[in-house]
Write a protein that holds these residues in place. Structure first.
Motif, PDB file in Angstrom:
ATOM      1  N   UNK A 117      56.044 -23.294  62.127  1.00  0.00           N
ATOM      2  CA  UNK A 117      54.851 -22.432  62.183  1.00  0.00           C
ATOM      3  C   UNK A 117      55.327 -21.247  60.858  1.00  0.00           C
ATOM      4  N   UNK A 118      55.132 -20.110  61.125  1.00  0.00           N
ATOM      5  CA  UNK A 118      54.942 -18.990  59.589  1.00  0.00           C
ATOM      6  C   UNK A 118      54.908 -18.291  60.449  1.00  0.00           C
ATOM      7  N   UNK A 119      55.818 -16.888  60.148  1.00  0.00           N
ATOM      8  CA  UNK A 119      55.132 -15.676  60.725  1.00  0.00           C
ATOM      9  C   UNK A 119      54.357 -14.759  59.550  1.00  0.00           C
ATOM     10  N   UNK A 120      53.247 -14.189  60.054  1.00  0.00           N
ATOM     11  CA  UNK A 120      51.747 -13.117  59.585  1.00  0.00           C
ATOM     12  C   UNK A 120      52.099 -12.331  59.877  1.00  0.00           C
ATOM     13  N   UNK A 121      51.783 -11.741  59.547  1.00  0.00           N
ATOM     14  CA  UNK A 121      51.332  -9.637  60.124  1.00  0.00           C
ATOM     15  C   UNK A 121      50.895 -10.208  61.111  1.00  0.00           C
ATOM     16  N   UNK A 122      50.701  -9.286  62.303  1.00  0.00           N
ATOM     17  CA  UNK A 122      49.010  -8.913  63.319  1.00  0.00           C
ATOM     18  C   UNK A 122      48.199  -8.158  62.939  1.00  0.00           C
ATOM     19  N   UNK A 123      47.643  -9.070  63.350  1.00  0.00           N
ATOM     20  CA  UNK A 123      45.905  -8.805  62.710  1.00  0.00           C
ATOM     21  C   UNK A 123      45.161  -7.435  63.760  1.00  0.00           C
ATOM     22  N   UNK A 124      46.537  -7.658  64.960  1.00  0.00           N
ATOM     23  CA  UNK A 124      45.497  -6.484  66.045  1.00  0.00           C
ATOM     24  C   UNK A 124      46.111  -5.041  64.909  1.00  0.00           C
ATOM     25  N   UNK A 125      47.120  -5.091  64.908  1.00  0.00           N
ATOM     26  CA  UNK A 125      47.961  -3.522  63.863  1.00  0.00           C
ATOM     27  C   UNK A 125      47.720  -3.778  62.657  1.00  0.00           C
ATOM     28  N   UNK A 126      47.356  -4.931  61.829  1.00  0.00           N
ATOM     29  CA  UNK A 126      47.870  -4.916  60.401  1.00  0.00           C
ATOM     30  C   UNK A 126      49.331  -4.702  60.652  1.00  0.00           C
ATOM     31  N   UNK A 127      49.918  -4.605  61.026  1.00  0.00           N
ATOM     32  CA  UNK A 127      52.157  -5.449  60.460  1.00  0.00           C
ATOM     33  C   UNK A 127      51.813  -3.590  61.132  1.00  0.00           C
ATOM     34  N   UNK A 128      51.461  -2.626  62.007  1.00  0.00           N
ATOM     35  CA  UNK A 128      51.947  -1.558  61.302  1.00  0.00           C
ATOM     36  C   UNK A 128      52.693  -2.025  63.214  1.00  0.00           C
ATOM     37  N   UNK A 129      52.285  -2.293  63.257  1.00  0.00           N
ATOM     38  CA  UNK A 129      53.597  -2.612  65.041  1.00  0.00           C
ATOM     39  C   UNK A 129      53.240  -1.769  66.341  1.00  0.00           C
ATOM     40  N   UNK A 130      52.097  -0.270  65.940  1.00  0.00           N
ATOM     41  CA  UNK A 130      51.812   0.082  67.088  1.00  0.00           C
ATOM     42  C   UNK A 130      50.521   0.950  66.776  1.00  0.00           C
ATOM     43  N   UNK A 131      49.290   1.019  67.875  1.00  0.00           N
ATOM     44  CA  UNK A 131      48.480   0.900  67.918  1.00  0.00           C
ATOM     45  C   UNK A 131      47.364   2.057  68.655  1.00  0.00           C
ATOM     46  N   UNK A 132      46.841   3.180  68.041  1.00  0.00           N
ATOM     47  CA  UNK A 132      45.648   3.646  68.836  1.00  0.00           C
ATOM     48  C   UNK A 132      45.674   3.287  70.338  1.00  0.00           C
ATOM     49  N   UNK A 133      45.582   4.152  71.709  1.00  0.00           N
ATOM     50  CA  UNK A 133      45.268   3.399  73.472  1.00  0.00           C
ATOM     51  C   UNK A 133      43.943   3.624  73.345  1.00  0.00           C
ATOM     52  N   UNK A 134      43.428   2.381  73.970  1.00  0.00           N
ATOM     53  CA  UNK A 134      41.498   2.852  74.645  1.00  0.00           C
ATOM     54  C   UNK A 134      41.655   4.051  75.245  1.00  0.00           C
ATOM     55  N   UNK A 135      40.784   4.618  75.055  1.00  0.00           N
ATOM     56  CA  UNK A 135      40.137   5.634  76.134  1.00  0.00           C
ATOM     57  C   UNK A 135      40.702   5.476  77.367  1.00  0.00           C
ATOM     58  N   UNK A 136      40.015   4.641  78.282  1.00  0.00           N
ATOM     59  CA  UNK A 136      40.961   4.118  79.542  1.00  0.00           C
ATOM     60  C   UNK A 136      42.499   3.894  80.138  1.00  0.00           C
ATOM     61  N   UNK A 137      42.788   3.844  78.513  1.00  0.00           N
ATOM     62  CA  UNK A 137      44.744   3.602  78.888  1.00  0.00           C
ATOM     63  C   UNK A 137      45.173   4.808  79.142  1.00  0.00           C
ATOM     64  N   UNK A 138      44.920   5.725  78.934  1.00  0.00           N
ATOM     65  CA  UNK A 138      45.512   6.977  78.257  1.00  0.00           C
ATOM     66  C   UNK A 138      45.412   7.767  79.800  1.00  0.00           C
TER      67      UNK A 138
END
Length: 55
Positions: free
Chosen positions: A34-55
């Motif tokens: 196993x290897x720890x890598x940056x998350x592809x979904x948030x580019x390693x930032x840990x937070x993302x903008x919510x989708x419009x339907x999630x707001x």
């Protein structure tokens, strides 16, 4: 300006653990590790903008 939410892929950590093939010799012998890598979904930032339907 929208509020950021924790990334659902990494739970806000910014990193994920992935299985990778680890070669142990000059031949193809090896095993998965196993290897720890940056998350592809948030580019390693840990937070993302919510989708419009999630707001």
């Amino acid at each position: 300006m929208s509020n950021l939410i924790d990334c659902p892929e990494c739970d806000g950590d910014g990193t994920v653990e992935r299985e990778v093939w680890v070669r142990q010799s000059a031949t193809w012998h090896g095993d998965f590790g196993s290897e720890v890598q940056d998350c592809d979904n948030c580019n390693g930032k840990g937070q993302i903008e919510p989708l419009e339907e999630d707001e």
